[in-house]
Design an enzyme around this catalytic site. Structure first.
Site, PDB file in Angstrom:
ATOM      1  N   HIS A  17     -28.599   9.116 -51.708  1.00  0.00           N
ATOM      2  CA  HIS A  17     -26.373   8.960 -52.787  1.00  0.00           C
ATOM      3  C   HIS A  17     -25.793   8.810 -50.857  1.00  0.00           C
ATOM      4  CE1 HIS A  17     -23.333  11.192 -52.782  1.00  0.00           C
ATOM      5  NE2 HIS A  17     -23.267  10.857 -54.229  1.00  0.00           N
ATOM      6  N   ASP A  19     -23.552  10.548 -48.852  1.00  0.00           N
ATOM      7  CA  ASP A  19     -23.272  11.688 -48.212  1.00  0.00           C
ATOM      8  C   ASP A  19     -24.373  12.139 -47.773  1.00  0.00           C
ATOM      9  OD1 ASP A  19     -20.558  11.814 -48.836  1.00  0.00           O
ATOM     10  OD2 ASP A  19     -20.816  12.696 -50.933  1.00  0.00           O
ATOM     11  N   LYS A  20     -26.251  12.255 -48.353  1.00  0.00           N
ATOM     12  CA  LYS A  20     -26.960  12.482 -47.933  1.00  0.00           C
ATOM     13  C   LYS A  20     -27.415  11.821 -46.884  1.00  0.00           C
ATOM     14  CE  LYS A  20     -27.707  16.467 -49.496  1.00  0.00           C
ATOM     15  NZ  LYS A  20     -27.889  17.324 -47.588  1.00  0.00           N
ATOM     16  N   GLU A  45     -20.723  13.923 -36.482  1.00  0.00           N
ATOM     17  CA  GLU A  45     -20.583  13.302 -38.352  1.00  0.00           C
ATOM     18  C   GLU A  45     -20.701  11.813 -38.254  1.00  0.00           C
ATOM     19  OE1 GLU A  45     -19.840  15.464 -39.580  1.00  0.00           O
ATOM     20  OE2 GLU A  45     -18.527  16.958 -38.436  1.00  0.00           O
ATOM     21  N   GLU A  58     -18.896  15.744 -30.804  1.00  0.00           N
ATOM     22  CA  GLU A  58     -19.237  16.340 -29.627  1.00  0.00           C
ATOM     23  C   GLU A  58     -20.373  16.706 -29.103  1.00  0.00           C
ATOM     24  OE1 GLU A  58     -16.007  16.319 -31.520  1.00  0.00           O
ATOM     25  OE2 GLU A  58     -17.749  17.940 -31.894  1.00  0.00           O
ATOM     26  N   LYS A 178     -28.853  10.576 -58.877  1.00  0.00           N
ATOM     27  CA  LYS A 178     -28.438  11.941 -58.722  1.00  0.00           C
ATOM     28  C   LYS A 178     -29.217  12.406 -60.680  1.00  0.00           C
ATOM     29  CE  LYS A 178     -23.492  12.988 -58.186  1.00  0.00           C
ATOM     30  NZ  LYS A 178     -22.760  12.721 -57.935  1.00  0.00           N
ATOM     31  N   PHE A 252     -26.354   0.129 -62.994  1.00  0.00           N
ATOM     32  CA  PHE A 252     -25.984   1.285 -61.446  1.00  0.00           C
ATOM     33  C   PHE A 252     -26.878   0.236 -60.939  1.00  0.00           C
ATOM     34  CE2 PHE A 252     -26.133   5.445 -59.487  1.00  0.00           C
ATOM     35  CZ  PHE A 252     -26.021   5.053 -58.178  1.00  0.00           C
ATOM     36  N   ASP A 260     -20.196   3.129 -52.511  1.00  0.00           N
ATOM     37  CA  ASP A 260     -19.410   4.689 -52.313  1.00  0.00           C
ATOM     38  C   ASP A 260     -19.444   4.873 -50.450  1.00  0.00           C
ATOM     39  OD1 ASP A 260     -17.867   6.193 -53.392  1.00  0.00           O
ATOM     40  OD2 ASP A 260     -18.905   7.377 -54.479  1.00  0.00           O
ATOM     41  N   ALA A 261     -18.422   5.775 -50.081  1.00  0.00           N
ATOM     42  CA  ALA A 261     -18.681   5.702 -48.739  1.00  0.00           C
ATOM     43  C   ALA A 261     -19.129   6.989 -48.817  1.00  0.00           C
ATOM     44  CB  ALA A 261     -16.974   5.695 -48.215  1.00  0.00           C
ATOM     45  N   ARG A 266     -20.938  16.838 -47.392  1.00  0.00           N
ATOM     46  CA  ARG A 266     -19.812  16.776 -48.350  1.00  0.00           C
ATOM     47  C   ARG A 266     -20.781  17.069 -49.599  1.00  0.00           C
ATOM     48  NH1 ARG A 266     -15.727  12.245 -49.310  1.00  0.00           N
ATOM     49  NH2 ARG A 266     -17.886  10.679 -49.391  1.00  0.00           N
ATOM     50  N   LYS A 267     -21.972  17.205 -49.631  1.00  0.00           N
ATOM     51  CA  LYS A 267     -23.001  18.227 -50.384  1.00  0.00           C
ATOM     52  C   LYS A 267     -23.677  19.653 -50.235  1.00  0.00           C
ATOM     53  CE  LYS A 267     -22.689  14.834 -53.414  1.00  0.00           C
ATOM     54  NZ  LYS A 267     -21.116  14.142 -52.767  1.00  0.00           N
ATOM     55  N   LYS A 287     -25.236  19.941 -36.898  1.00  0.00           N
ATOM     56  CA  LYS A 287     -25.067  20.514 -36.231  1.00  0.00           C
ATOM     57  C   LYS A 287     -26.482  22.087 -35.163  1.00  0.00           C
ATOM     58  CE  LYS A 287     -21.055  22.043 -39.129  1.00  0.00           C
ATOM     59  NZ  LYS A 287     -20.351  23.064 -39.989  1.00  0.00           N
ATOM     60  N   LYS A 291     -24.912  27.152 -33.731  1.00  0.00           N
ATOM     61  CA  LYS A 291     -23.639  26.456 -34.654  1.00  0.00           C
ATOM     62  C   LYS A 291     -24.419  27.632 -35.397  1.00  0.00           C
ATOM     63  CE  LYS A 291     -22.353  23.069 -32.667  1.00  0.00           C
ATOM     64  NZ  LYS A 291     -22.854  22.741 -31.616  1.00  0.00           N
ATOM     65  N   ASP A 293     -23.042  27.865 -37.991  1.00  0.00           N
ATOM     66  CA  ASP A 293     -23.013  27.305 -39.994  1.00  0.00           C
ATOM     67  C   ASP A 293     -24.058  27.534 -40.161  1.00  0.00           C
ATOM     68  OD1 ASP A 293     -20.372  27.842 -40.544  1.00  0.00           O
ATOM     69  OD2 ASP A 293     -19.877  25.687 -39.959  1.00  0.00           O
TER      70      ASP A 293
END
Length: 407
Positions: A17, A19-20, A45, A58, A178, A252, A260-261, A266-267, A287, A291, A293
């Protein structure tokens, strides 16, 4: 009072995917930096699109960035290498996204000195949190890995499909896919599959929709996915009443970053608990473990898992919060959702006494300053098997005896 009978749904996405793909690239960069310097700082990122990968963020780390903030010899080439290796491992060799032909841009730059002075350890100042924020952890007894069943099975479906694609057992599959699993719960226990969904990128021709395509080839793909459902789902969960949707939109063939970008982070619900528990809002991938998060979400999962693994609750949610530059957490909250045998307030007192919940204390306890993160960036950060080299250390149940002794 919690409902006993209901339907609940979770989804997963494959390693291919878009995003992955971005998450795995970002974590490959984290691993590269940590392999050179366990104290490296990385916030990477990634954006993926048609034959293009762009990095921004960074960084700081010996062997990669020198004392003057310049790239070390060969460092940028090493970054590009791990990016292309990641895309190749996933399996992208398509006209619209190819590991060898994609255009690569690196816009990473040295970490802000103002952030560094606030979070670094110095003199008698303990290392502070890399950012403010709230983090959650969760565990439940629905599966052996103490994860929500809907997400657990969503991940397993796509993991098996990816394994079959890589081995050649399902050569008609392409990397992007998916899944979605809806389970019926009775008395709070999953008992049947209400709906199962897979949308998978496929080789040319393996579709049939609206009278177009090849019904025989689509039948082969459909039969294969049904076989995966039957292998993954518990016996008896799939019934005549289960709604099955396999590539419901039809063709597909164009997928992944070409279709898709993709962006890092995002997941986050796929990464955590599939919507069955709260998420603090911060993503994990890209990260380094300073961090919170990432590291604090891992320790919250770890502690929630000890509570459920010790038999002290059937469900447990833990929240923690931090302020940037401050070492000690601002709050620590436990909720066993009425299933606990020990008062939640008692657990809020005991659990923080079992280890230090400062950023450094978390990293030390879980051994997080290692290149162990790319493997976590697909099919969930939680519910995985701990690795001998320290990967998924937050999934260990090694604090159960200490927790029981402290009661």
């Amino acid at each position: 009072m919690a409902r006993s009978n209901y339907l609940f749904t979770s989804e997963s996405v494959s390693e291919g995917h878009p995003d992955k793909v971005a998450d795995q690239i970002s974590d490959a960069v984290v691993d590269l930096f940590l392999s050179r310097d366990p104290q490296a700082r990385v916030a990477c990122e990634t954006m993926t699109t048609t034959n293009r990968v762009i990095l921004a963020g960074e960084v700081r780390g010996q062997g990669m960035i020198d004392a003057d903030g310049n790239w070390a010899d060969g460092a940028q080439e090493d970054i590009q290498r791990v990016v292309r290796e990641t895309v190749k491992r996933i399996g992208y060799e398509q006209d619209g996204f190819h590991w060898q032909n994609l255009h690569f841009e690196n816009h990473l730059h040295p970490q802000s000195a103002h952030i560094a002075q606030g979070v670094d350890e110095s003199g008698n100042k303990d290392e502070g949190a890399g950012d403010q924020g709230i983090m959650f952890g969760f565990a439940c007894d629905e599966t052996p890995g103490l994860m929500p069943a809907t997400l657990y099975y969503s991940h397993r479906v796509l993991e098996q499909m990816a394994a079959d694609r890589h081995s050649g057992a399902a050569p008609f599959l392409e990397p992007d896919a998916k899944s979605q699993v809806t389970l019926a719960f009775e008395n709070g226990i999953p008992v049947a599959a209400s709906a199962l969904v897979v949308s998978t990128q496929h080789a040319p021709g393996y579709y049939y929709h609206g009278g177009e395509g090849d019904p025989a080839l689509y039948g082969k793909l459909r039969d294969y996915v049904m076989g995966v459902f039957n292998d993954v789902m518990p016996q008896g969960f799939i019934t005549a009443d289960t709604a099955i949707h396999i590539n419901p939109t039809g063709r597909f063939e164009i997928g992944g970053p070409d279709g898709d970008a993709g962006l890092t982070g995002r997941k986050i619900i796929v990464d955590t608990y599939g919507g069955a528990a709260p998420h603090g809002g911060g993503a994990f991938s890209g990260k380094d473990p300073t961090k919170v998060d990432r590291s604090a979400a891992y320790i919250c999962r770890y502690l929630a898992k000890q509570v459920v693994g010790a038999g002290l609750a059937k469900r447990c949610t833990i929240q923690i919060s931090y302020a940037i530059g401050v070492a000690e957490p601002l709050s620590f909250y436990v909720d066993t959702h009425g299933t606990g045998t020990i008062a939640d307030a008692r657990l809020e007192t005991i659990l923080p006494q079992l280890l230090r919940l400062t950023p450094k204390g978390i990293r030390t306890h879980l051994g997080l300053n290692k290149p162990i993160y790319q493997r976590s960036a697909a099919y969930g950060h939680f519910g995985r098997t701990p690795d001998a080299d320290g990967g998924f250390s937050w999934e260990k149940l090694d604090l159960v005896d200490a927790l029981k002794s402290a009661l």
